[in-house]
Design a protein around this motif. Sequence first.
Motif, mmCIF file in Angstrom:
data_model
loop_
_atom_site.group_PDB
_atom_site.id
_atom_site.type_symbol
_atom_site.label_atom_id
_atom_site.label_comp_id
_atom_site.label_asym_id
_atom_site.label_seq_id
_atom_site.Cartn_x
_atom_site.Cartn_y
_atom_site.Cartn_z
ATOM 1 N N GLY A 110 7.479 18.800 -22.687
ATOM 2 C CA GLY A 110 8.361 18.119 -23.618
ATOM 3 C C GLY A 110 8.949 16.820 -23.102
ATOM 4 O O GLY A 110 9.655 16.124 -23.833
ATOM 5 N N GLU A 111 8.659 16.475 -21.834
ATOM 6 C CA GLU A 111 9.255 15.280 -21.240
ATOM 7 C C GLU A 111 8.211 14.248 -20.805
ATOM 8 O O GLU A 111 8.333 13.066 -21.092
ATOM 9 N N GLY A 112 7.194 14.705 -20.078
ATOM 10 C CA GLY A 112 6.197 13.765 -19.576
ATOM 11 C C GLY A 112 5.546 14.282 -18.312
ATOM 12 O O GLY A 112 5.240 15.471 -18.198
ATOM 13 N N TYR A 113 5.377 13.396 -17.332
ATOM 14 C CA TYR A 113 4.678 13.751 -16.100
ATOM 15 C C TYR A 113 5.481 13.306 -14.885
ATOM 16 O O TYR A 113 6.235 12.330 -14.938
ATOM 17 N N LEU A 114 5.276 14.037 -13.778
ATOM 18 C CA LEU A 114 6.002 13.757 -12.546
ATOM 19 C C LEU A 114 5.029 13.717 -11.382
ATOM 20 O O LEU A 114 4.184 14.606 -11.240
ATOM 21 N N PHE A 115 5.134 12.672 -10.556
ATOM 22 C CA PHE A 115 4.342 12.581 -9.334
ATOM 23 C C PHE A 115 5.113 13.312 -8.248
ATOM 24 O O PHE A 115 6.223 12.914 -7.872
ATOM 25 N N ALA A 116 4.532 14.410 -7.740
ATOM 26 C CA ALA A 116 5.287 15.345 -6.917
ATOM 27 C C ALA A 116 5.321 14.997 -5.434
ATOM 28 O O ALA A 116 6.192 15.478 -4.707
ATOM 29 N N ALA A 117 4.388 14.180 -4.960
ATOM 30 C CA ALA A 117 4.349 13.870 -3.524
ATOM 31 C C ALA A 117 5.408 12.834 -3.163
ATOM 32 O O ALA A 117 5.804 12.009 -3.987
ATOM 33 N N ARG A 118 5.847 12.868 -1.927
ATOM 34 C CA ARG A 118 6.799 11.872 -1.426
ATOM 35 C C ARG A 118 6.040 10.648 -0.933
ATOM 36 O O ARG A 118 5.046 10.750 -0.223
ATOM 37 N N ILE A 119 6.531 9.478 -1.312
ATOM 38 C CA ILE A 119 5.913 8.217 -0.884
ATOM 39 C C ILE A 119 6.529 7.777 0.434
ATOM 40 O O ILE A 119 7.748 7.763 0.572
ATOM 41 N N VAL A 151 0.851 -1.183 0.000
ATOM 42 C CA VAL A 151 0.000 0.000 0.000
ATOM 43 C C VAL A 151 0.891 1.239 0.000
ATOM 44 O O VAL A 151 1.886 1.302 0.729
ATOM 45 N N LEU A 152 0.559 2.218 -0.833
ATOM 46 C CA LEU A 152 1.338 3.450 -0.927
ATOM 47 C C LEU A 152 0.626 4.560 -0.164
ATOM 48 O O LEU A 152 -0.595 4.693 -0.247
ATOM 49 N N THR A 153 1.385 5.356 0.567
ATOM 50 C CA THR A 153 0.820 6.513 1.266
ATOM 51 C C THR A 153 1.604 7.755 0.867
ATOM 52 O O THR A 153 2.830 7.713 0.733
ATOM 53 N N PHE A 154 0.878 8.860 0.679
ATOM 54 C CA PHE A 154 1.516 10.109 0.270
ATOM 55 C C PHE A 154 0.589 11.270 0.614
ATOM 56 O O PHE A 154 -0.606 11.227 0.341
ATOM 57 N N ALA A 155 1.137 12.280 1.256
ATOM 58 C CA ALA A 155 0.392 13.501 1.596
ATOM 59 C C ALA A 155 -0.933 13.188 2.290
ATOM 60 O O ALA A 155 -1.928 13.881 2.087
ATOM 61 N N GLY A 156 -0.951 12.135 3.095
ATOM 62 C CA GLY A 156 -2.164 11.745 3.793
ATOM 63 C C GLY A 156 -3.088 10.857 2.986
ATOM 64 O O GLY A 156 -4.110 10.386 3.491
ATOM 65 N N TRP A 157 -2.744 10.609 1.722
ATOM 66 C CA TRP A 157 -3.547 9.759 0.848
ATOM 67 C C TRP A 157 -3.115 8.301 0.998
ATOM 68 O O TRP A 157 -2.003 8.005 1.429
ATOM 69 N N VAL A 158 -4.006 7.392 0.586
ATOM 70 C CA VAL A 158 -3.712 5.959 0.598
ATOM 71 C C VAL A 158 -4.076 5.377 -0.766
ATOM 72 O O VAL A 158 -5.162 5.640 -1.295
ATOM 73 N N LEU A 159 -3.158 4.589 -1.332
ATOM 74 C CA LEU A 159 -3.400 3.906 -2.605
ATOM 75 C C LEU A 159 -3.123 2.424 -2.389
ATOM 76 O O LEU A 159 -1.994 2.036 -2.105
ATOM 77 N N LEU A 212 2.407 6.362 -11.852
ATOM 78 C CA LEU A 212 3.104 7.603 -11.510
ATOM 79 C C LEU A 212 3.609 7.568 -10.071
ATOM 80 O O LEU A 212 4.732 7.994 -9.777
ATOM 81 N N ALA A 213 2.778 7.049 -9.158
ATOM 82 C CA ALA A 213 3.139 7.059 -7.737
ATOM 83 C C ALA A 213 4.361 6.188 -7.449
ATOM 84 O O ALA A 213 5.215 6.560 -6.638
ATOM 85 N N VAL A 214 4.452 5.028 -8.096
ATOM 86 C CA VAL A 214 5.599 4.153 -7.824
ATOM 87 C C VAL A 214 6.887 4.720 -8.420
ATOM 88 O O VAL A 214 7.975 4.241 -8.105
ATOM 89 N N HIS A 215 6.752 5.745 -9.273
ATOM 90 C CA HIS A 215 7.924 6.435 -9.814
ATOM 91 C C HIS A 215 7.967 7.875 -9.294
ATOM 92 O O HIS A 215 8.408 8.791 -9.995
ATOM 93 N N ALA A 216 7.505 8.066 -8.072
ATOM 94 C CA ALA A 216 7.444 9.405 -7.479
ATOM 95 C C ALA A 216 8.804 10.095 -7.546
ATOM 96 O O ALA A 216 9.844 9.482 -7.297
ATOM 97 N N GLY A 217 8.774 11.382 -7.925
ATOM 98 C CA GLY A 217 10.002 12.157 -8.021
ATOM 99 C C GLY A 217 10.739 11.990 -9.331
ATOM 100 O O GLY A 217 11.753 12.655 -9.558
ATOM 101 N N GLN A 218 10.233 11.115 -10.208
ATOM 102 C CA GLN A 218 10.865 10.887 -11.504
ATOM 103 C C GLN A 218 9.938 11.365 -12.617
ATOM 104 O O GLN A 218 8.721 11.202 -12.525
#
Length: 236
Positions: A227-236, A137-145, A173-179
């Motif tokens: 020009g590159e893509g998308y980034l998941f900004a929250a810390r996991i 289970v992933l948690t980020f910024a108080g969220w749960v996935l 996106l979440a499993v590649h957070a910060g990338q």
Amino acid sequence: MRRTHDARIALLDEDQQTRDMLREYLEGQGMHVVPVANGTELRQLVSQEPIDAVILDVMARGEDSLGLLREMAEQPGTPPVMLLSAVASDIDRIVGLELGADDYLAKPFNPRELLARLRVVLRRGNAATARAAATPVLTFAGWVLDPTFYVVRDAAGRDVDLTSGEFKLLHALAVHAGQVVSREALLRLVHGDEAEAFDRAIDVAVSRLRAKLVRHGGGALIRTVRGEGYLFAARI
């Protein structure tokens, strides 16, 4: 585990000739085809019996097939869906994939191609199930996935209503957070290695996912890197 050799396939197609052809061909390949007459029968079948995949005609008479697709995609454990359509425009394909379809095949088609694509969908479903079971289970910024039960909850504990495609996109996106993840990589992560490059489909999917996240206070979770893509900004 979804089987590829003796899979049970639900089939909703308004054309009798197509139904008969697909049933004869797929059963000749060791699969078991269960034809249904309408969306009500399909819902009942999927909820009550083990079904490994669904073949759904977008143009089925009297049916809101895309609405049915969205409804099914929002239910945990729904089998993968292959859409068939006599309309082969880009926008129809984008909408179908965004609403949760696992593949889209335009009519007329070669049954051998449909079989090959169907086997890929079944294998992809097996791989995704195995990955989800092994993913925490992933948690980020108080969220749960929760990838096992396809559940997302916001910081207030409210369920976020996502289609299966939107969930897969958020999870990728979440499993590649910060990338920064390119559109091509996202397409492969969501639809498998066999997916065809189709940047616009990912852009539309991210836009709709963002709109839902915004309603739950998560508008800053996904950033666009031009020009590159998308980034998941929250810390996991």
